[in-house]
Motif scaffolding. Structure first.
Motif, PDB file in Angstrom:
ATOM      1  N   GLY A  12      12.785  15.977  -4.428  1.00  0.00           N
ATOM      2  CA  GLY A  12      13.709  14.862  -4.674  1.00  0.00           C
ATOM      3  C   GLY A  12      13.028  13.545  -5.013  1.00  0.00           C
ATOM      4  O   GLY A  12      13.659  12.493  -5.032  1.00  0.00           O
ATOM      5  N   ALA A  13      11.711  13.600  -5.284  1.00  0.00           N
ATOM      6  CA  ALA A  13      10.929  12.387  -5.534  1.00  0.00           C
ATOM      7  C   ALA A  13      11.425  11.613  -6.758  1.00  0.00           C
ATOM      8  O   ALA A  13      11.548  10.398  -6.724  1.00  0.00           O
ATOM      9  N   ASP A  14      11.711  12.344  -7.850  1.00  0.00           N
ATOM     10  CA  ASP A  14      12.114  11.683  -9.092  1.00  0.00           C
ATOM     11  C   ASP A  14      13.433  10.935  -8.925  1.00  0.00           C
ATOM     12  O   ASP A  14      13.570   9.788  -9.337  1.00  0.00           O
ATOM     13  N   GLU A  15      14.383  11.604  -8.273  1.00  0.00           N
ATOM     14  CA  GLU A  15      15.702  11.015  -8.064  1.00  0.00           C
ATOM     15  C   GLU A  15      15.615   9.750  -7.200  1.00  0.00           C
ATOM     16  O   GLU A  15      16.175   8.713  -7.539  1.00  0.00           O
ATOM     17  N   LEU A  16      14.871   9.848  -6.081  1.00  0.00           N
ATOM     18  CA  LEU A  16      14.724   8.717  -5.167  1.00  0.00           C
ATOM     19  C   LEU A  16      13.976   7.560  -5.845  1.00  0.00           C
ATOM     20  O   LEU A  16      14.378   6.401  -5.729  1.00  0.00           O
ATOM     21  N   ASP A  21       0.809  -1.228   0.000  1.00  0.00           N
ATOM     22  CA  ASP A  21       0.000   0.000   0.000  1.00  0.00           C
ATOM     23  C   ASP A  21       0.840   1.275   0.000  1.00  0.00           C
ATOM     24  O   ASP A  21       0.293   2.376   0.005  1.00  0.00           O
ATOM     25  N   LEU A  22       2.155   1.148  -0.039  1.00  0.00           N
ATOM     26  CA  LEU A  22       3.016   2.336  -0.086  1.00  0.00           C
ATOM     27  C   LEU A  22       3.331   2.672  -1.529  1.00  0.00           C
ATOM     28  O   LEU A  22       3.510   1.786  -2.356  1.00  0.00           O
ATOM     29  N   LYS A  23       3.423   3.965  -1.820  1.00  0.00           N
ATOM     30  CA  LYS A  23       3.794   4.393  -3.174  1.00  0.00           C
ATOM     31  C   LYS A  23       5.216   4.931  -3.160  1.00  0.00           C
ATOM     32  O   LYS A  23       5.643   5.514  -2.166  1.00  0.00           O
ATOM     33  N   ILE A  24       5.928   4.756  -4.275  1.00  0.00           N
ATOM     34  CA  ILE A  24       7.237   5.382  -4.376  1.00  0.00           C
ATOM     35  C   ILE A  24       6.986   6.885  -4.523  1.00  0.00           C
ATOM     36  O   ILE A  24       5.915   7.291  -4.991  1.00  0.00           O
ATOM     37  N   PRO A  25       7.959   7.720  -4.124  1.00  0.00           N
ATOM     38  CA  PRO A  25       7.709   9.165  -4.045  1.00  0.00           C
ATOM     39  C   PRO A  25       7.127   9.810  -5.310  1.00  0.00           C
ATOM     40  O   PRO A  25       6.210  10.635  -5.205  1.00  0.00           O
ATOM     41  N   GLU A  26       7.602   9.429  -6.507  1.00  0.00           N
ATOM     42  CA  GLU A  26       7.111  10.086  -7.730  1.00  0.00           C
ATOM     43  C   GLU A  26       5.656   9.751  -8.043  1.00  0.00           C
ATOM     44  O   GLU A  26       5.000  10.475  -8.773  1.00  0.00           O
ATOM     45  N   ALA A  27       5.136   8.660  -7.474  1.00  0.00           N
ATOM     46  CA  ALA A  27       3.762   8.237  -7.758  1.00  0.00           C
ATOM     47  C   ALA A  27       2.754   8.852  -6.783  1.00  0.00           C
ATOM     48  O   ALA A  27       1.558   8.631  -6.896  1.00  0.00           O
ATOM     49  N   MET A  28       3.246   9.627  -5.815  1.00  0.00           N
ATOM     50  CA  MET A  28       2.347  10.227  -4.827  1.00  0.00           C
ATOM     51  C   MET A  28       1.570  11.387  -5.431  1.00  0.00           C
ATOM     52  O   MET A  28       2.014  12.004  -6.393  1.00  0.00           O
ATOM     53  N   ALA A  29       0.412  11.688  -4.843  1.00  0.00           N
ATOM     54  CA  ALA A  29      -0.443  12.776  -5.330  1.00  0.00           C
ATOM     55  C   ALA A  29       0.328  14.097  -5.348  1.00  0.00           C
ATOM     56  O   ALA A  29       0.235  14.859  -6.297  1.00  0.00           O
ATOM     57  N   GLN A  30       1.078  14.348  -4.281  1.00  0.00           N
ATOM     58  CA  GLN A  30       1.943  15.536  -4.235  1.00  0.00           C
ATOM     59  C   GLN A  30       3.365  15.059  -3.979  1.00  0.00           C
ATOM     60  O   GLN A  30       3.760  14.876  -2.829  1.00  0.00           O
ATOM     61  N   PRO A  31       4.129  14.815  -5.052  1.00  0.00           N
ATOM     62  CA  PRO A  31       5.486  14.285  -4.876  1.00  0.00           C
ATOM     63  C   PRO A  31       6.355  15.230  -4.051  1.00  0.00           C
ATOM     64  O   PRO A  31       6.348  16.442  -4.278  1.00  0.00           O
ATOM     65  N   PRO A  32       7.065  14.686  -3.054  1.00  0.00           N
ATOM     66  CA  PRO A  32       7.942  15.511  -2.219  1.00  0.00           C
ATOM     67  C   PRO A  32       9.190  15.950  -2.989  1.00  0.00           C
ATOM     68  O   PRO A  32       9.451  15.422  -4.078  1.00  0.00           O
TER      69      PRO A  32
END
Length: 185
Positions: free
Chosen positions: A146-150, A133-144
């Motif tokens: 550094g999301a793409d890099e991580l 149920d966890l999403k990787i950072p770039e797939a989140m509704a509001q990416p934090p």
């Protein structure tokens, strides 16, 4: 000891003990057993690097300055903090003697297994239970920040079949992958 009892009544609603037992269909979504998401703390006790709730958001304090005001004024603490999930800067001014709130922040490591096309990551916890149920950072509704890099690192490590952990920060009912840690054999 009356103090802990009084604190309990603030965080958990007192109900009739048998009321819950009468309703077999009642579903509890909470992961914690009635515990609150933050705890009271005197504003003057919060230091740089500590956590504070500002405008209902869990934040990490990046700077604190105290100011003494007037003859009978109260010392005030000026907090500059960063939202731990969005990376946004938030400021707040609180009298040092007043009670404010600090979030309970947990860091949990999960072993990464796989990521699907929707960005949901499959992970294993320490007990060997699977979570999807966890999403990787770039797939989140509001990416934090550094999301793409991580997210790229996560996908690359999975493609290379490297053994690694994702470090998940949890606070106030939100969980987010903050970092990764490669296992060294």
């Amino acid at each position: 000891s009356s103090a802990p009892r009084a604190f309990l009544s603030c965080t958990r609603q007192q109900g009739h003990p048998s009321a819950m037992a009468d309703d077999p269909d009642q579903v509890f979504e909470s992961t914690e057993s009635g515990a609150s998401e933050s705890y009271p703390i005197e504003a003057g006790q919060i230091r740089k690097g500590g956590f504070i709730m500002i405008k209902g958001r869990p934040c990490k304090v990046s700077d604190v300055t105290s100011s003494k005001t007037g003859k009978h004024g109260h010392a005030k603490c000026h907090f500059v903090a960063i939202d731990i999930f969005t990376g946004k800067k938030i400021e707040d001014l609180v009298p040092a003697s007043h009670t404010t709130y600090a979030p309970f922040v947990k860091k949990i490591e999960y072993q990464a297994m796989d990521v699907d096309e929707d960005g949901f990551i499959t992970v294993l916890d320490a007990e060997g239970n699977t979570r999807e149920d966890l999403k990787i950072p770039e797939a989140m509704a509001q990416p934090p920040p550094g999301a793409d890099e991580l997210s790229k690192k996560i996908r690359e490590h999975l493609a290379d079949e490297k053994d690694f952990y994702v470090i998940v920060q949890a606070a106030c009912g939100t969980e987010q992958i903050m970092d990764i840690k490669v296992m060294t054999n």
